[in-house]
Design a protein around this motif. Sequence first.
Motif, short mmCIF file in Angstrom:
data_model
loop_
_atom_site.label_atom_id
_atom_site.label_comp_id
_atom_site.label_asym_id
_atom_site.label_seq_id
_atom_site.Cartn_x
_atom_site.Cartn_y
_atom_site.Cartn_z
N ASP A 168 0.77 -1.23 -0.07
CA ASP A 168 0.20 -0.12 0.14
C ASP A 168 0.97 1.16 -0.03
O ASP A 168 0.60 2.34 -0.82
N ALA A 169 1.93 1.36 0.84
CA ALA A 169 2.75 2.48 1.02
C ALA A 169 3.38 2.87 -0.35
O ALA A 169 3.61 3.62 -1.02
N ARG A 170 4.02 1.53 -1.11
CA ARG A 170 4.53 1.58 -2.34
C ARG A 170 3.74 2.04 -3.17
O ARG A 170 4.10 3.06 -4.35
N ASP A 171 2.45 1.55 -3.46
CA ASP A 171 1.43 2.01 -4.53
C ASP A 171 1.09 3.72 -4.22
O ASP A 171 1.15 4.25 -5.38
N GLU A 172 1.07 4.06 -2.96
CA GLU A 172 0.78 5.64 -2.75
C GLU A 172 1.89 6.28 -3.32
O GLU A 172 1.63 7.52 -3.73
N LEU A 173 3.23 5.73 -3.28
CA LEU A 173 4.24 6.52 -3.55
C LEU A 173 4.45 6.40 -5.21
O LEU A 173 5.29 7.00 -5.82
N GLY A 174 3.70 5.52 -5.78
CA GLY A 174 3.73 5.32 -7.41
C GLY A 174 5.01 4.55 -7.67
O GLY A 174 5.56 4.89 -8.89
N LEU A 175 5.49 3.74 -6.80
CA LEU A 175 6.75 2.99 -7.23
C LEU A 175 6.44 1.76 -7.69
O LEU A 175 5.46 0.92 -7.25
N THR A 176 7.25 1.33 -8.68
CA THR A 176 6.90 -0.18 -8.81
C THR A 176 7.85 -1.03 -7.97
O THR A 176 8.52 -0.40 -7.18
N GLN A 177 7.71 -2.30 -7.91
CA GLN A 177 8.35 -3.41 -7.11
C GLN A 177 9.79 -3.09 -7.55
O GLN A 177 10.77 -3.12 -6.43
N GLU A 178 10.26 -3.01 -8.49
CA GLU A 178 11.61 -2.93 -9.06
C GLU A 178 12.22 -1.71 -8.64
O GLU A 178 13.46 -1.77 -8.06
#
Length: 70
Positions: A15-25
């Motif tokens: 969720d935090a990654r998605d909020e920041l607009g980051l990909t897993q990579e």
Amino acid sequence: MKILTMYDMGLAIRDARDELGLTQEQLASKAHVSRSWLAQVETGKAAFDFRRVLMVMAALNQHIEVLPNE
């Protein structure tokens, strides 16, 4: 969000990654972990190394707080 299981931890990271607009990579690179490890953590499938979780949380500019059960 209460973290009671490894799955909960994975959801919080995703969720935090998605909020920041980051990909897993992108997050994996920023946190110095592998993308495959991160993917396993996000789905609750990995028995994870807490040190790496702290690295990911720092890369997300987040922290973990320990509170008493209520």
